[in-house]
Design a protein around this motif. Structure first.
Motif, PDB file in Angstrom:
ATOM      1  N   LYS A 314       0.955  -1.274  -0.191  1.00 50.06           N
ATOM      2  CA  LYS A 314      -0.337  -0.140  -0.263  1.00 50.06           C
ATOM      3  C   LYS A 314       0.630   1.102   0.195  1.00 50.06           C
ATOM      4  CE  LYS A 314      -4.133  -1.923   2.374  1.00 50.06           C
ATOM      5  NZ  LYS A 314      -4.957  -1.799   3.023  1.00 50.06           N
ATOM      6  N   THR A 317       2.149   1.999  -3.209  1.00 54.30           N
ATOM      7  CA  THR A 317       0.656   2.435  -4.169  1.00 54.30           C
ATOM      8  C   THR A 317       0.792   3.879  -3.868  1.00 54.30           C
ATOM      9  OG1 THR A 317      -0.704   0.257  -3.589  1.00 54.30           O
ATOM     10  CG2 THR A 317      -2.108   2.683  -4.928  1.00 54.30           C
ATOM     11  N   SER A 320       3.253   5.020  -5.672  1.00 54.62           N
ATOM     12  CA  SER A 320       3.322   5.079  -7.218  1.00 54.62           C
ATOM     13  C   SER A 320       2.285   6.854  -8.119  1.00 54.62           C
ATOM     14  CB  SER A 320       2.909   4.201  -8.069  1.00 54.62           C
ATOM     15  OG  SER A 320       3.718   3.121  -7.705  1.00 54.62           O
TER      16      SER A 320
END
Length: 522
Positions: A314, A317, A320
């Motif tokens: 997570k 994520t 990113s």
């Protein structure tokens, strides 16, 4: 003068349960929640409130949220002179005298920073519980001169988390366990735990932490705030209980990048008592707000250190998404690899052991005849007989440091050279030169783990050692949250490039606004 020191948690306690008090008193201080330094100055100028009122209301929040309420335990001692100082600053305002952007701004200092106020400087250690030094550190004097009001001292990981083979960040013999404001059973990280929690919970306008390796960055990550670890030498360490001459630095911990910029200029500058501040390459600015540019990422070349990620899907994520945002705001982002060789990490550990012994013995000597112990060796002996100090954790690092020689040791000299060459010339400098980079980025860390006084901290990722070992600056900014727990992104640069860091961090912060206020309902 009667000395009034409020200890926020009994030394015999660790994680305690408290009853939430009535909401009416805390509601009256709601105007302080998420208030910025500029907004405070606007309020003083427009006579919507006084310095005395603001200081009194922050002290009220400390009483209700830190001592009572959810029992955050972020504060060790209250400054009994805070209201008196506030009144004096109000008188100056009435006479048209404004010292600068920090005039009347309440600040909390980590309790390893000397002050001349009637508060001890303890480093969280029971041996220093009554150590009233009667003098200001460089940073306390500079803040006081700028008009800031030192309202309290913050709890910390004892001896700045350089004591035990395992520990719980935010625990000290004097202050007990500091608690994360987002979830009280979660850890605030350390060692500037209390500073991070106090800022996040709106118990002060800003706080000062100190870092050797991660002690500003990690608590800023876990508590959802902005923390700047400056270049070693930008801000003097005089009057701060040390770990490492090579790596130690104080730095601001705030709720916004703009507040970092407002307070940084008041603290920097050369100090003849700290040779690191006399570097001829040093770049000091009296005003860092000039670098608060919304387009501060435009054209920046940024290297994403990929080997510092991958510890939590997570977090990956969010990282990113952050990289997409950086590109959207005009930056070029490149993937780079920058592993830290084991011999460099090992060298850092040796450097810290040698410098801790040397620095701590020097600090004890500076306390004169009233010093409760005169050496690291005496400290170790004291802890062995104390009823609190070894209750949860050992003193393995103190003992290892005591076994080291002086700073003329060939082992120390070689370790220092190995560390600095490995992380600078063969590390950060090489990667930035080869890719023509302005900055590097990494995820600052993971979401806060659950506090555990038996097994200690459960770090799973993040790497603060790049900037720490190099003595280079870094700044962390919230980049989102995982199930309500904040995580940050770190921007790292070369020595003396705080201006570039502030440009990039401000642009990212203003474009994303990921800071979330803790609800403080548990």
């Amino acid at each position: 003068m009667k000395i009034k020191i409020i200890l926020i948690i009994a030394v015999a306690a660790t994680l305690v349960s408290c009853q939430r008090q009535g909401s009416s008193d805390i509601d009256s201080t709601a105007y302080l929640e998420e208030i910025t330094i500029k907004q405070l100055q606007d309020g003083y100028r427009e006579k919507r409130f006084t310095v005395e009122k603001v200081v009194n209301d922050y002290l009220k929040r400390i009483e209700l949220l830190d001592k009572e309420g959810p029992c955050l335990n972020s504060v060790i001692a209250i400054n009994p002179d805070a209201i008196k100082i506030a009144k004096e600053l109000d008188e100056e305002l009435a006479q048209g005298k404004v010292r600068g952007p920090l005039h009347g701004i309440p600040v909390i200092l980590k309790d390893n920073i000397d002050t001349r106020d009637s508060m001890p400087t303890t480093a969280g250690a029971t041996v220093l519980r009554n150590s009233f030094v009667g003098r200001d550190s460089w940073i306390a004097a500079k803040l006081r001169e700028a008009g800031a009001v030192i309202i309290a001292k913050a709890n910390l990981s004892e001896w700045a988390n350089f004591r035990a083979s395992r520990s719980s960040s935010g625990w000290s013999g004097v202050g007990g366990q500091t608690r994360n404001p987002y979830e009280l059973d979660r850890n605030p990280c350390g060692s500037s735990s209390g500073s991070g929690v106090a800022v996040s919970a709106n118990l002060c306008a800003f706080a000062i932490g100190t870092e050797t390796d991660g002690s500003i960055m990690c608590p800023s990550n876990n508590n959802g705030i902005v923390g700047l670890k400056p270049t070693v030498g930008l801000i003097s360490r005089s009057g701060i209980i040390p770990i490492s001459f090579t790596q130690d630095t104080p730095g601001p911990m705030c709720r916004s990048v703009s507040d970092v910029a407002y307070c940084l200029g008041a603290m920097v500058g050369p100090d003849p008592n700290d040779p690191k501040t006399l570097d001829p390459n040093a770049r000091f600015y009296n005003d860092y707000t000039q670098f608060l540019r919304l387009d501060g990422l435009m054209g920046k070349r940024i290297g994403f250190i990929t080997n510092a990620s991958g510890f939590h899907h997570k977090v990956d994520t969010l990282m990113s998404k952050a990289i997409s945002d950086l590109r959207r705001f005009g930056a070029e982002v490149f993937e780079v690899s920058l592993p830290i060789p084991q011999e460099v990490n090992s060298a850092e550990f040796q450097v810290l052991l040698y410098e801790f012994k040397d620095g701590l013995n020097r600090y004890f000597a500076s306390l004169g005849e009233k010093a409760p112990v005169k050496s690291l060796e005496e400290l170790i002996s004291f802890n062995r007989t104390d009823t609190i100090e070894l209750r949860h954790f050992n003193q393995h690092l103190l003992e290892l440091a005591q076994g080291k020689g002086d700073l003329n040791s060939p082992e120390y000299i070689k370790a220092l050279e190995t560390m600095q060459k490995g992380i600078r010339q063969n590390g950060i400098d090489k990667v930035m030169d080869e890719n023509k980079l302005d900055l590097l980025i990494i995820p600052t860390g993971s979401p806060a783990w659950k506090t555990d006084l038996i097994l200690g901290d459960n770090y799973i990722g993040g790497n603060t050692s790049y900037a720490a070992m190099a003595g280079y600056p870094s700044i962390t900014v919230p980049m989102g949250n995982i199930d309500g727990l904040p995580v940050g992104i770190s921007f790292i640069g070369r020595a003396w490039c705080e201006s570039t860091l502030i440009e990039a961090a401000y642009s990212y912060e203003q474009g994303t606004k990921h800071r979330i206020k803790p609800k403080l309902m548990k």
